[in-house]
Design a protein around this motif. Structure first.
Motif, PDB file in Angstrom:
ATOM      1  N   ALA A   6       0.675  -1.207   0.120  1.00 28.83           N
ATOM      2  CA  ALA A   6       0.079  -0.190  -0.033  1.00 28.83           C
ATOM      3  C   ALA A   6       1.003   1.084  -0.075  1.00 28.83           C
ATOM      4  O   ALA A   6       0.532   2.341  -0.526  1.00 28.83           O
ATOM      5  N   ALA A   7       1.817   1.130   0.576  1.00 28.79           N
ATOM      6  CA  ALA A   7       2.766   2.411   0.753  1.00 28.79           C
ATOM      7  C   ALA A   7       3.232   2.689  -0.576  1.00 28.79           C
ATOM      8  O   ALA A   7       3.893   3.854  -0.905  1.00 28.79           O
ATOM      9  N   ARG A   8       3.671   1.672  -1.641  1.00 26.05           N
ATOM     10  CA  ARG A   8       3.943   2.078  -2.964  1.00 26.05           C
ATOM     11  C   ARG A   8       2.773   2.413  -3.831  1.00 26.05           C
ATOM     12  O   ARG A   8       3.213   2.508  -5.230  1.00 26.05           O
ATOM     13  N   GLY A   9       1.703   2.724  -3.204  1.00 33.45           N
ATOM     14  CA  GLY A   9       0.708   3.088  -4.191  1.00 33.45           C
ATOM     15  C   GLY A   9      -0.187   2.043  -4.991  1.00 33.45           C
ATOM     16  O   GLY A   9      -1.237   2.534  -5.479  1.00 33.45           O
ATOM     17  N   LEU A  10      -0.016   0.739  -4.571  1.00 33.60           N
ATOM     18  CA  LEU A  10      -0.647  -0.165  -5.237  1.00 33.60           C
ATOM     19  C   LEU A  10      -2.389  -0.151  -4.740  1.00 33.60           C
ATOM     20  O   LEU A  10      -2.476  -0.128  -3.604  1.00 33.60           O
ATOM     21  N   PRO A  11      -3.199  -0.304  -5.449  1.00 32.32           N
ATOM     22  CA  PRO A  11      -4.525  -0.207  -5.188  1.00 32.32           C
ATOM     23  C   PRO A  11      -4.948  -1.726  -4.378  1.00 32.32           C
ATOM     24  O   PRO A  11      -4.330  -2.456  -4.555  1.00 32.32           O
ATOM     25  N   ASN A  12      -6.156  -1.469  -3.638  1.00 31.59           N
ATOM     26  CA  ASN A  12      -6.429  -2.819  -2.875  1.00 31.59           C
ATOM     27  C   ASN A  12      -6.618  -3.757  -3.698  1.00 31.59           C
ATOM     28  O   ASN A  12      -6.190  -4.844  -3.235  1.00 31.59           O
ATOM     29  N   ARG A  13      -7.291  -3.793  -4.911  1.00 30.65           N
ATOM     30  CA  ARG A  13      -7.580  -4.902  -5.828  1.00 30.65           C
ATOM     31  C   ARG A  13      -6.252  -5.573  -6.159  1.00 30.65           C
ATOM     32  O   ARG A  13      -6.173  -6.909  -6.261  1.00 30.65           O
ATOM     33  N   GLU A  14      -5.109  -5.017  -6.748  1.00 32.20           N
ATOM     34  CA  GLU A  14      -3.908  -5.521  -6.873  1.00 32.20           C
ATOM     35  C   GLU A  14      -3.269  -6.174  -5.525  1.00 32.20           C
ATOM     36  O   GLU A  14      -2.464  -7.210  -5.806  1.00 32.20           O
ATOM     37  N   ILE A  15      -3.331  -5.490  -4.543  1.00 25.92           N
ATOM     38  CA  ILE A  15      -2.667  -6.074  -3.291  1.00 25.92           C
ATOM     39  C   ILE A  15      -3.228  -7.353  -2.886  1.00 25.92           C
ATOM     40  O   ILE A  15      -2.701  -8.437  -2.720  1.00 25.92           O
ATOM     41  N   ALA A  16      -4.690  -7.242  -3.078  1.00 24.91           N
ATOM     42  CA  ALA A  16      -5.461  -8.324  -3.006  1.00 24.91           C
ATOM     43  C   ALA A  16      -4.864  -9.721  -3.889  1.00 24.91           C
ATOM     44  O   ALA A  16      -5.023 -10.751  -3.205  1.00 24.91           O
ATOM     45  N   ARG A  17      -4.825  -9.419  -5.057  1.00 23.76           N
ATOM     46  CA  ARG A  17      -4.273 -10.262  -5.887  1.00 23.76           C
ATOM     47  C   ARG A  17      -2.899 -11.058  -5.832  1.00 23.76           C
ATOM     48  O   ARG A  17      -2.582 -12.061  -5.856  1.00 23.76           O
ATOM     49  N   ARG A  18      -2.006 -10.090  -5.414  1.00 23.21           N
ATOM     50  CA  ARG A  18      -0.776 -10.299  -4.927  1.00 23.21           C
ATOM     51  C   ARG A  18      -0.967 -11.372  -3.607  1.00 23.21           C
ATOM     52  O   ARG A  18       0.161 -12.415  -3.666  1.00 23.21           O
ATOM     53  N   LEU A  19      -1.474 -10.958  -2.609  1.00 26.25           N
ATOM     54  CA  LEU A  19      -1.669 -11.705  -1.480  1.00 26.25           C
ATOM     55  C   LEU A  19      -2.445 -12.777  -1.536  1.00 26.25           C
ATOM     56  O   LEU A  19      -2.722 -13.399  -0.280  1.00 26.25           O
ATOM     57  N   THR A  20      -3.358 -13.108  -2.471  1.00 26.41           N
ATOM     58  CA  THR A  20      -4.214 -14.004  -2.752  1.00 26.41           C
ATOM     59  C   THR A  20      -5.304 -14.002  -1.668  1.00 26.41           C
ATOM     60  O   THR A  20      -5.655 -14.916  -0.975  1.00 26.41           O
ATOM     61  N   VAL A  21      -5.928 -12.774  -1.517  1.00 24.30           N
ATOM     62  CA  VAL A  21      -6.926 -12.559  -0.492  1.00 24.30           C
ATOM     63  C   VAL A  21      -8.207 -11.644  -1.230  1.00 24.30           C
ATOM     64  O   VAL A  21      -7.699 -11.293  -2.308  1.00 24.30           O
ATOM     65  N   THR A  22      -8.930 -11.372  -0.588  1.00 20.32           N
ATOM     66  CA  THR A  22     -10.088 -10.472  -1.153  1.00 20.32           C
ATOM     67  C   THR A  22      -9.497  -8.972  -1.167  1.00 20.32           C
ATOM     68  O   THR A  22      -9.074  -8.440  -0.026  1.00 20.32           O
ATOM     69  N   PRO A  23     -10.020  -8.131  -1.908  1.00 27.15           N
ATOM     70  CA  PRO A  23      -9.966  -6.661  -1.613  1.00 27.15           C
ATOM     71  C   PRO A  23     -10.673  -6.259  -0.430  1.00 27.15           C
ATOM     72  O   PRO A  23     -10.167  -5.124   0.204  1.00 27.15           O
ATOM     73  N   LYS A  24     -11.793  -6.749   0.078  1.00 26.93           N
ATOM     74  CA  LYS A  24     -12.177  -6.355   1.294  1.00 26.93           C
ATOM     75  C   LYS A  24     -11.311  -6.618   2.589  1.00 26.93           C
ATOM     76  O   LYS A  24     -11.324  -6.009   3.474  1.00 26.93           O
ATOM     77  N   THR A  25     -10.879  -7.772   2.399  1.00 28.94           N
ATOM     78  CA  THR A  25      -9.824  -8.041   3.457  1.00 28.94           C
ATOM     79  C   THR A  25      -8.715  -7.055   3.373  1.00 28.94           C
ATOM     80  O   THR A  25      -8.159  -6.739   4.538  1.00 28.94           O
ATOM     81  N   VAL A  26      -8.420  -6.715   2.274  1.00 27.26           N
ATOM     82  CA  VAL A  26      -7.169  -5.612   2.245  1.00 27.26           C
ATOM     83  C   VAL A  26      -7.802  -4.207   2.837  1.00 27.26           C
ATOM     84  O   VAL A  26      -6.948  -3.780   3.680  1.00 27.26           O
ATOM     85  N   GLY A  27      -8.871  -4.064   2.668  1.00 29.79           N
ATOM     86  CA  GLY A  27      -9.224  -2.814   3.086  1.00 29.79           C
ATOM     87  C   GLY A  27      -9.365  -2.794   4.684  1.00 29.79           C
ATOM     88  O   GLY A  27      -9.080  -1.855   5.377  1.00 29.79           O
ATOM     89  N   ASN A  28      -9.816  -3.994   5.270  1.00 30.55           N
ATOM     90  CA  ASN A  28      -9.956  -4.060   6.376  1.00 30.55           C
ATOM     91  C   ASN A  28      -8.513  -3.891   7.297  1.00 30.55           C
ATOM     92  O   ASN A  28      -8.182  -3.147   8.193  1.00 30.55           O
ATOM     93  N   HIS A  29      -7.396  -4.657   6.587  1.00 30.74           N
ATOM     94  CA  HIS A  29      -6.184  -4.917   6.898  1.00 30.74           C
ATOM     95  C   HIS A  29      -5.712  -3.119   6.941  1.00 30.74           C
ATOM     96  O   HIS A  29      -4.912  -2.805   8.047  1.00 30.74           O
ATOM     97  N   ILE A  30      -5.926  -2.362   5.867  1.00 31.87           N
ATOM     98  CA  ILE A  30      -5.285  -1.156   5.984  1.00 31.87           C
ATOM     99  C   ILE A  30      -5.810  -0.289   7.071  1.00 31.87           C
ATOM    100  O   ILE A  30      -5.275   0.621   7.594  1.00 31.87           O
ATOM    101  N   GLU A  31      -7.203  -0.288   7.293  1.00 27.44           N
ATOM    102  CA  GLU A  31      -7.863   0.355   8.267  1.00 27.44           C
ATOM    103  C   GLU A  31      -7.264   0.083   9.711  1.00 27.44           C
ATOM    104  O   GLU A  31      -6.878   0.947  10.597  1.00 27.44           O
TER     105      GLU A  31
END
Length: 522
Positions: free
Chosen positions: A465-490
């Motif tokens: 996230a610090a490198r500016g990747l959108p949640n959807r791309e982070i989710a793809r790389r970590l094999t999780v859902t975008p919603k899970t990424v959003g919760n993590h960032i919060e």
């Protein structure tokens, strides 16, 4: 000290696990050796032997063939397929000459006629002496392992004579008749009549025993067998051999934690001998996971679990022919299917044991990948445990820096690059790879312990996230859902007291959570 604590595991338990792999290496179904051991114990009862002989017969039965896969590389060179070659052991023989004739028929098996001619010529010009020495050394290697496991002298003596025959025409052919230790005479006949009984029942078992009396087998043991077949065979198929064999263990003392790890390490060295390409693999893998597990802050339980999983991770290799493991070119579809079975076979062996059963899932997931592209089950991230993810990353790295028949060993830097490529592709976990590379001496992200109260997963999300990747791309790389990424960032922002990407990035840099390694993720 933890190392001196009672492990609750007996030596017989881990030898029984390994025996299941040795069975497969002989082309036999699992529990052949366990049934052989049970028959040996029943012969001991029928003959009324002393406790020393009983112990030697028990452990000799479990270990008699442990040395037979250690030169599988040479077996393939002479006979085309090490498992096919060893499976002929149970064809009835009238002596060493008959054994040699059977070997002659298998020379160069699977090769074209010119290849078979060349192998046959090499065998005639001196190769036969190498093969004879090879068979003799099987007993020596089993004896050596028993010594390393601190088994009694009677066990060592029995194993040293494991391939002698009553008529003196065995290997190495220096003992005959009553000079052969009683235990060796018992577990040897038990091995052959187990196969005959499984294939043809009591009549077949008694028939092969009678035909071998006075030549291969002790005639007094054959008489006892034929006089009391009910004592030897009744109920042999009605009760599972695993529990029944362990119930017969003459030495009931549990190993200490240190003794258990030492014994597993000793067995692992023998497993690694199956092919020259894996020499030292398990020891190196084990050191990697011990160090990496510490870097990841694993609990004592998980550290112990992944340690023992590393030590037993190669068991499944025993069930696959070196004809496949050492093939220099691409595998066929059927060969590849065999390779895909190796982790599953290892897990099956370990799952039998109540003491080592917790290790089985990790070994079974050795080749699974987060994106579901692995084998044998095609599991995805949610089904792969943290210790299994670490084991997979460590095994991948260690395998890369070892030679294989189809490629040279990679340099450490080349292996590190490929491992990071696997992270970017979503197949291996970033935290596990970082820990493995750090353990291997590579420069990696400097992870503090519990920085800002962040979990390892939250640190992974923060870096991306610090490198500016959108949640959807982070989710793809970590094999999780975008919603899970959003919760993590919060949660991350709350824990570190920031509300923006820039602030989070500054926090990451100040705490050594980003460097050129993570920049490679762009």
């Amino acid at each position: 000290m933890d190392s001196e604590l009672d492990s609750g595991v007996r030596l017989a338990d881990i030898l029984a696990c390994l025996s299941l792999g040795i069975d497969l290496g002989f082309g036999q179904p699992m529990e052949h050796i366990l049934r052989q051991c049970r028959i040996s114990m029943r012969l001991c009862d029928a003959l009324g032997v002393d406790d020393t002989t009983r112990t030697a017969a028990y452990y000799g039965a479990l270990l008699v063939n442990v040395g037979c896969h250690t030169d599988a590389h040479e077996q393939v060179r002479w006979f085309g397929d090490d498992i096919a070659f060893k499976s002929t052991k149970y064809v009835e023989s009238t002596g060493k000459l008959a054994e040699v004739n059977r070997m002659l028929g298998m020379l160069g098996a699977g090769g074209h006629p010119l290849h078979r001619l060349r192998v046959g010529l090499a065998f005639a010009l001196g190769g036969h002496r190498e093969v004879e020495a090879m068979i003799t050394q099987h007993a020596q290697r089993a004896q050596s392992l028993a010594e390393e496991l601190h088994l009694p002298a009677a066990v060592l003596q029995g194993l040293a004579a494991a391939y002698e025959r009553w008529d003196g025409k065995g290997w190495p052919g220096i003992l005959a008749g009553p000079d052969i230790p009683t235990a060796a005479r018992l577990f040897q006949i038990a091995e052959f009549i187990e196969v005959a009984h499984r294939d043809g029942g009591v009549p077949a078992a008694l028939s092969i025993a009678r035909r071998g009396a006075g030549s291969q087998f002790d005639p007094a043991v054959v008489v006892c067998l034929c006089d009391h077949p009910d004592k030897i065979f009744d109920g042999l198929d009605e009760v599972g051999s695993w529990g029944a064999t362990l119930d017969e263990d003459p030495v009931l003392n549990a190993l200490t934690m240190a003794q258990l790890d030492d014994a597993l390490a000793a067995l692992a060295r023998y497993v690694d001998l199956k092919t020259p390409f894996t020499l030292g693999h398990t020891e190196a893998l084990t050191q990697l996971v011990i160090d990496a597990a510490g870097r990841l802050g694993f609990s004592a339980t998980d550290r112990r679990l992944v340690h023992r999983a590393a030590l037993t991770s190669g068991y499944g290799r025993l069930g696959i022919s070196n004809k496949i493991w050492e093939k220099p070119g691409p595998l066929t579809v059927s060969e590849w299917e065999r390779v895909r079975l190796a982790p599953q076979l290892g897990a099956r062996m370990l799952r039998q044991s109540e003491a080592l059963g917790a290790v089985a899932p990790l070994v079974g997931q050795l080749r699974e990948r987060l994106d579901g592209s692995g084998y044998p089950a095609g599991l995805s991230a949610g089904s792969i445990t943290a210790p299994a993810r670490l084991l997979a990353a460590a095994d991948s790295y260690q395998s890369m820096i070892e030679p294989r028949p189809y490629r040279d060993a990679l340099t450490a830097d080349e292996a590190a690059t490929k491992l990071r490529d696997e992270v970017r592709a979503g197949r291996l976990e970033s935290a596990s790879v970082d820990a493995v590379l750090g353990a291997a001496g590579h420069r990696t992200r400097r992870r503090g312990a519990n920085i800002g109260g962040l979990t390892n997963r939250e640190i992974e999300v923060l870096e991306l996230a610090a490198r500016g990747l959108p949640n959807r791309e982070i989710a793809r790389r970590l094999t999780v859902t975008p919603k899970t990424v959003g919760n993590h960032i919060e949660h991350i922002y709350t824990k570190i007291g920031e509300t923006s990407r820039a602030g989070a990035a500054l926090f990451a840099m100040r705490n050594g959570l980003v460097d050129e390694t993570s920049a490679a993720c762009r």
